[in-house]
Design a protein around this motif. Structure first.
Motif, short mmCIF file in Angstrom:
data_model
loop_
_atom_site.label_atom_id
_atom_site.label_comp_id
_atom_site.label_asym_id
_atom_site.label_seq_id
_atom_site.Cartn_x
_atom_site.Cartn_y
_atom_site.Cartn_z
N SER A 76 49.32 51.38 -53.86
CA SER A 76 50.78 51.24 -53.82
C SER A 76 51.38 52.41 -53.05
N TRP A 77 52.65 52.25 -52.67
CA TRP A 77 53.36 53.26 -51.89
C TRP A 77 54.74 53.48 -52.51
N ILE A 78 55.22 54.70 -52.40
CA ILE A 78 56.57 55.03 -52.84
C ILE A 78 57.43 55.23 -51.59
N LEU A 79 58.58 54.55 -51.55
CA LEU A 79 59.55 54.73 -50.49
C LEU A 79 60.78 55.42 -51.06
N ILE A 80 61.35 56.32 -50.29
CA ILE A 80 62.46 57.15 -50.74
C ILE A 80 63.67 56.89 -49.85
N GLY A 81 64.76 56.44 -50.44
CA GLY A 81 65.98 56.14 -49.68
C GLY A 81 66.84 57.36 -49.47
N SER A 82 66.27 58.41 -48.93
CA SER A 82 66.99 59.67 -48.78
C SER A 82 68.03 59.63 -47.67
N ASN A 83 67.80 58.78 -46.67
CA ASN A 83 68.72 58.67 -45.53
C ASN A 83 68.95 60.04 -44.90
N PHE A 84 67.92 60.87 -44.89
CA PHE A 84 67.98 62.22 -44.32
C PHE A 84 69.05 63.08 -44.99
N GLY A 85 69.39 62.75 -46.23
CA GLY A 85 70.40 63.54 -46.95
C GLY A 85 71.83 63.18 -46.58
N ARG A 86 72.02 62.03 -45.94
CA ARG A 86 73.37 61.59 -45.58
C ARG A 86 73.97 60.78 -46.73
N THR A 87 75.28 60.59 -46.69
CA THR A 87 76.00 60.07 -47.85
C THR A 87 75.62 58.66 -48.28
N GLY A 88 75.56 57.71 -47.40
CA GLY A 88 75.31 56.32 -47.80
C GLY A 88 73.84 56.02 -48.03
N HIS A 89 73.60 54.97 -48.82
CA HIS A 89 72.23 54.48 -48.98
C HIS A 89 71.78 53.87 -47.65
N PRO A 90 70.53 54.06 -47.27
CA PRO A 90 70.06 53.42 -46.04
C PRO A 90 70.04 51.89 -46.22
N PRO A 136 61.89 69.10 -49.42
CA PRO A 136 63.25 68.88 -48.90
C PRO A 136 64.02 67.75 -49.61
N TYR A 137 63.32 66.86 -50.29
CA TYR A 137 64.06 65.81 -51.03
C TYR A 137 65.01 66.42 -52.04
N ALA A 138 64.68 67.57 -52.60
CA ALA A 138 65.56 68.24 -53.55
C ALA A 138 66.85 68.68 -52.86
N THR A 139 66.74 69.18 -51.64
CA THR A 139 67.93 69.58 -50.87
C THR A 139 68.79 68.37 -50.56
N TYR A 140 68.15 67.27 -50.15
CA TYR A 140 68.90 66.04 -49.86
C TYR A 140 69.69 65.61 -51.09
N GLN A 141 69.01 65.56 -52.25
CA GLN A 141 69.67 65.09 -53.47
C GLN A 141 70.80 66.02 -53.88
N ALA A 142 70.61 67.33 -53.70
CA ALA A 142 71.62 68.31 -54.13
C ALA A 142 72.94 68.17 -53.37
N ARG A 143 72.88 67.71 -52.13
CA ARG A 143 74.13 67.59 -51.38
C ARG A 143 74.74 66.19 -51.44
N LEU A 144 74.17 65.33 -52.27
CA LEU A 144 74.67 63.96 -52.39
C LEU A 144 75.27 63.70 -53.76
#
Length: 157
Positions: A76-90, A136-144
């Motif tokens: 299985s694989w995990i996909l992360i909808g981080s959108n590069f840390g941008r506001t909207g969901h991809p 870096p996912y932590a940084t993305y989440q922190a600014r969203l």
């Protein structure tokens, strides 16, 4: 590795979040096509797939090169909808919510999958693994203000 740390630091910046979504997917699609599905440029740093999902509104096939975290055992694989840390969901996350059956191209193989959004304790456990996998996912989440969507993809029978 110092190279990985530099890339992690750069990928956590707001400039990267503005530029990368326009450059990286286009390069990935081109290289993926040229190599007949065997190479993704972004996968040189993180594992990656090409996700083919059904458009939530259009019903048309939509392709997106994405970083992923293969789960132990390779099933299985995990996909992360981080959108590069941008506001909207991809967009691809909305597509999977509307139409969970999709396909991924993984190391040159096309694999039919079903996507399940992770929530609660299951998401929390996977999120901890994701942060160890790519900090870096932590940084993305922190600014969203939104919670980053996380999906588990499993092969369909």
């Amino acid at each position: 590795m110092i190279g990985v740390r530099v890339v992690q630091k750069v990928s956590s910046t707001r400039v990267f979040a503005k530029v990368a979504p326009h450059v990286i997917p286009a390069l990935d699609r081109a290289v993926h096509r040229l190599t007949r599905g065997k190479v993704l440029l972004s996968a040189q740093m993180l594992p990656g797939v090409i996700l083919t999902s059904t458009g939530a509104r259009s019903g048309q096939p939509r392709r997106a090169p994405l970083a992923c975290m293969p789960e132990e055992g390779g099933g299985s694989w995990i996909l992360i909808g981080s959108n590069f840390g941008r506001t909207g969901h991809p967009a691809w996350t909305g597509n999977l919510l509307a139409h969970p059956d999709a396909e991924i191209s993984w190391k040159g193989r096309d694999i039919p999958v079903t996507a399940v959004p992770l929530t609660g304790e299951e998401r929390a456990a996977v999120w901890r693994e994701l942060l160890a996998f790519w900090p870096p996912y932590a940084t993305y989440q922190a600014r969203l203000e939104r919670e980053i969507r996380v999906f588990r993809l499993t092969p369909r029978a």
